[in-house]
Design a protein around this motif. Structure first.
Motif, short mmCIF file in Angstrom:
data_model
loop_
_atom_site.label_atom_id
_atom_site.label_comp_id
_atom_site.label_asym_id
_atom_site.label_seq_id
_atom_site.Cartn_x
_atom_site.Cartn_y
_atom_site.Cartn_z
N LEU A 223 19.61 -20.00 7.38
CA LEU A 223 18.25 -19.81 6.90
C LEU A 223 17.90 -18.33 6.79
CD1 LEU A 223 16.48 -22.46 9.18
CD2 LEU A 223 16.96 -22.72 6.73
N ASP A 224 18.55 -17.50 7.60
CA ASP A 224 18.24 -16.07 7.61
C ASP A 224 18.71 -15.36 6.36
OD1 ASP A 224 17.20 -16.42 10.19
OD2 ASP A 224 19.13 -16.01 11.14
N VAL A 225 19.63 -15.96 5.62
CA VAL A 225 20.18 -15.29 4.44
C VAL A 225 19.09 -15.08 3.39
CG1 VAL A 225 21.82 -15.50 2.54
CG2 VAL A 225 22.52 -16.10 4.86
N ALA A 226 18.30 -16.09 3.11
CA ALA A 226 17.25 -15.96 2.09
C ALA A 226 16.20 -14.95 2.51
CB ALA A 226 16.61 -17.32 1.82
N ALA A 227 15.79 -15.00 3.77
CA ALA A 227 14.78 -14.05 4.24
C ALA A 227 15.30 -12.62 4.17
CB ALA A 227 14.38 -14.40 5.67
N THR A 228 16.57 -12.43 4.52
CA THR A 228 17.18 -11.10 4.46
C THR A 228 17.30 -10.64 3.01
OG1 THR A 228 18.41 -11.57 6.49
CG2 THR A 228 19.17 -9.74 5.13
N ALA A 229 17.73 -11.54 2.12
CA ALA A 229 17.87 -11.18 0.71
C ALA A 229 16.53 -10.74 0.12
CB ALA A 229 18.44 -12.37 -0.07
N CYS A 230 15.47 -11.46 0.43
CA CYS A 230 14.15 -11.07 -0.06
C CYS A 230 13.78 -9.68 0.44
CB CYS A 230 13.09 -12.09 0.38
SG CYS A 230 13.14 -13.64 -0.54
N ALA A 231 14.06 -9.41 1.71
CA ALA A 231 13.69 -8.12 2.30
C ALA A 231 14.44 -6.97 1.64
CB ALA A 231 13.95 -8.14 3.80
N VAL A 232 15.76 -7.11 1.46
CA VAL A 232 16.51 -5.99 0.90
C VAL A 232 16.22 -5.81 -0.59
CG1 VAL A 232 18.33 -6.24 2.63
CG2 VAL A 232 18.61 -7.32 0.40
N ALA A 233 15.72 -6.87 -1.23
CA ALA A 233 15.32 -6.76 -2.64
C ALA A 233 13.93 -6.16 -2.78
CB ALA A 233 15.36 -8.13 -3.31
N GLY A 234 13.28 -5.88 -1.66
CA GLY A 234 11.95 -5.28 -1.69
C GLY A 234 10.83 -6.26 -1.85
N LEU A 235 11.09 -7.53 -1.52
CA LEU A 235 10.07 -8.57 -1.67
C LEU A 235 9.43 -8.87 -0.33
CD1 LEU A 235 12.10 -11.08 -3.88
CD2 LEU A 235 10.64 -9.19 -4.62
N GLU A 236 8.17 -9.21 -0.37
CA GLU A 236 7.51 -9.70 0.83
C GLU A 236 8.05 -11.09 1.14
OE1 GLU A 236 3.00 -10.86 2.36
OE2 GLU A 236 3.28 -9.32 0.81
N LYS A 237 8.29 -11.38 2.41
CA LYS A 237 8.83 -12.68 2.78
C LYS A 237 7.84 -13.79 2.46
CE LYS A 237 10.20 -15.48 6.76
NZ LYS A 237 10.35 -15.52 8.24
N PRO A 238 8.24 -14.76 1.64
CA PRO A 238 7.37 -15.91 1.39
C PRO A 238 7.09 -16.69 2.66
CG PRO A 238 9.11 -15.79 -0.25
CD PRO A 238 9.47 -14.81 0.83
N GLU A 239 5.89 -17.17 2.81
CA GLU A 239 5.51 -17.90 4.02
C GLU A 239 6.32 -19.17 4.20
OE1 GLU A 239 1.35 -18.60 3.69
OE2 GLU A 239 0.80 -16.48 3.88
N SER A 240 6.85 -19.71 3.12
CA SER A 240 7.56 -20.99 3.21
C SER A 240 8.94 -20.87 3.83
CB SER A 240 7.69 -21.62 1.81
OG SER A 240 8.43 -20.76 0.95
#
Length: 501
Positions: free
Chosen positions: A358-375
């Motif tokens: 599950l941490d892969v998507a959250a990490t990918a969003c972060a390194v792409a400069g995206l705010e982590k989606p609440e979902s």
């Protein structure tokens, strides 16, 4: 930030030509997933001596190896659903194989990164589209009384294709299993406006590596996300002479074949990193490597003849963990798990903090400069890996067939249906041999209460098909119920030795 606000924000950013967060080049992200590879089967794990994975060993030296890396399910499709969405798959009813496909309303990592300006590519096994055993889906589009497998073939192909990866955020695809692929390009340099079916020849893993390298050739000058899902060492077992010749001597043929297939994957990872280095983008690329679940041992690891193409031991090993694919004991859900980002993640780390796919998507969003989606249910691992910042304390949950499990800290609660739960301290009892439930009833209650709160947030568990239920109970009781007496810490499970040399 709500998902609709997040989408609006990204859309405005792209429209204005500003990018989401400044002008710095965004890092590339690669996720490499193997299929039914057991916990023991990287030589850097130091658990068995016959496996040879020098490129992945170097990968670990240059990055981080997690000794407590988990998947969300001990089975292919639900595990991949959790990885691709960054959400517990039970939140959208994908509890086990036969409950797919991945719902169209669920966003994948590729959806999020595509919207953020990434080129996105998928190679290999998808397994999140409609399958012949997805009973509810088949009943919806091909109702009737005949077996689901017969009715599946009657579903309109346009409906099936809505669930292909090219409709789930991936702009380039080369998805398939052995020799047939649904692809936007071929290995000869041809590119297609729309995906089409192509046929390949040769070692299936070499061809999947070739396709991944072709994607990098096309997109190395722009930020990209590549999901490389090798179809190995999952059955049917098959490899080429150049890999088989690396493993002479007396051993089960299924083991030899698995070792050869893992060597092909290892060579592929080496070729991929060499490609990144040749383009000068290695230091701007975050790579994850993991398996989708533990190895299927089929209890006794019988060396069934290789011409048997059905479900059997795939030759991989889970040592020293107890259990196998299909079980929520550690052998089913703890997997090889590596991360590498040269120049950003300090190399040589071996970390025992539990992490999960599950941490892969959250990490990918972060390194792409995206705010982590609440979902999303995972955590951004980068601060933890780069600065030593601790991950916030959290509890991990599993529900599969008639099993459930909870891990908090070193404590794990495991139960089957209505049987009294088992409690294990994984710090001192990695093999889950000593049940502590009688000595720590308060901890049992705390973990059970935590699980019930989590479960209340999920879609109600759909009825299980009778054969799946029986199979889950069969495996569970052979590993635990027949050998462990709850509350007797001296009891030992003789099956815990399965998978060791």
């Amino acid at each position: 930030m709500n998902d609709w606000k997040y989408g609006l924000f990204l859309g405005l950013s792209v429209w204005l030509g500003l990018g989401a967060f400044g002008s710095e080049p965004k890092p590339n992200i690669i996720v490499i997933l193997t299929d039914d590879q057991g916990y023991a089967d990287l030589s850097c794990m130091g658990l068995v001596s016959d496996v040879k994975t020098p490129h992945l060993d170097q990968f670990a030296v240059e990055g981080v190896r997690f000794t407590n890396g988990y998947v969300t399910a001990p089975q292919c499709a639900p595990s991949r659903a959790g990885l691709m969405t960054g959400r517990y798959q039970q939140r959208f009813g994908f509890n086990h194989n036969g409950m797919g496909p991945l719902p169209l309303h669920e966003l994948t990592i590729a959806n999020r990164l595509s919207d953020a300006g990434y080129r996105t590519g998928m190679v290999g096994k998808w397994h999140l589209g409609p399958l012949w055993n997805d009973a509810a889906f088949i009943d919806q589009y091909a109702p009737g009384d005949r077996p689901h497998k017969e009715r599946y073939s009657e579903i309109d192909e346009t409906i099936i294709r809505r669930y292909h990866p090219d409709q789930r955020g991936f702009q380039e695809t080369f998805f398939g299993y052995i020799d047939k692929y649904w692809a936007t390009y071929d290995l000869e340099g041809n590119r297609f406006e729309q995906p089409r079916e192509i046929t390949t020849k040769g070692d299936r893993l070499d061809r999947q590596t070739d396709a991944a390298l072709r994607f990098i050739d096309y997109h190395h000058e722009e930020p990209f996300f590549l999901y490389l899902a090798y179809f190995a060492p999952h059955v049917p077992l098959d490899s080429s002479k150049k890999y088989l010749d690396r493993f002479p001597g007396d051993m089960p043929e299924r083991r030899r074949m698995a070792l050869a297939m893992l060597a092909a994957i290892d060579d592929g990872v080496g070729r991929l990193i060499q490609s990144l280095q040749s383009y000068g983008i290695d230091e701007n690329t975050l790579i994850f490597f993991m398996s989708d679940n533990g190895a299927p041992l089929k209890l006794d690891m019988r060396d069934i003849t290789l011409d048997y193409r059905g479900g059997a031991w795939d030759g991989s090993l889970n040592a020293p963990l107890n259990g196998e694919k299909g079980m929520l004991s550690e052998g089913g859900i703890r997997v090889p798990f590596l991360a590498r980002w040269t120049g950003t993640i300090p190399g040589g780390q071996v970390l025992d903090t539990p992490v999960i796919t599950l941490d892969v998507a959250a990490t990918a969003c972060a390194v792409a400069g995206l705010e982590k989606p609440e979902s999303l249910d995972g955590e951004n691992l980068i601060p933890f890996l780069t600065s030593g910042e601790s991950l916030r304390p959290r509890t991990l949950y599993w529900r599969f067939w008639e099993q459930s499990a909870v891990r908090k800290g070193n404590w794990k609660l495991l139960r089957q249906a209505d049987h009294p739960p088992f409690l294990f301290n994984l710090d001192s009892d990695l093999e889950e041999k000593h049940d502590q439930s009688a000595w720590a009833p308060e901890r049992v209650d705390q973990l059970q209460d935590s699980f019930e709160v989590w479960e209340s947030s999920l879609i109600s568990n759909a009825p299980l098909a009778h054969d799946w239920l029986l199979q889950g109970q069969f495996w569970f009781w052979h590993y635990f119920g027949l050998h462990l007496e709850p509350g007797v810490s001296e009891s030992e499970n003789p099956f815990s030795a399965i998978g060791r040399e």
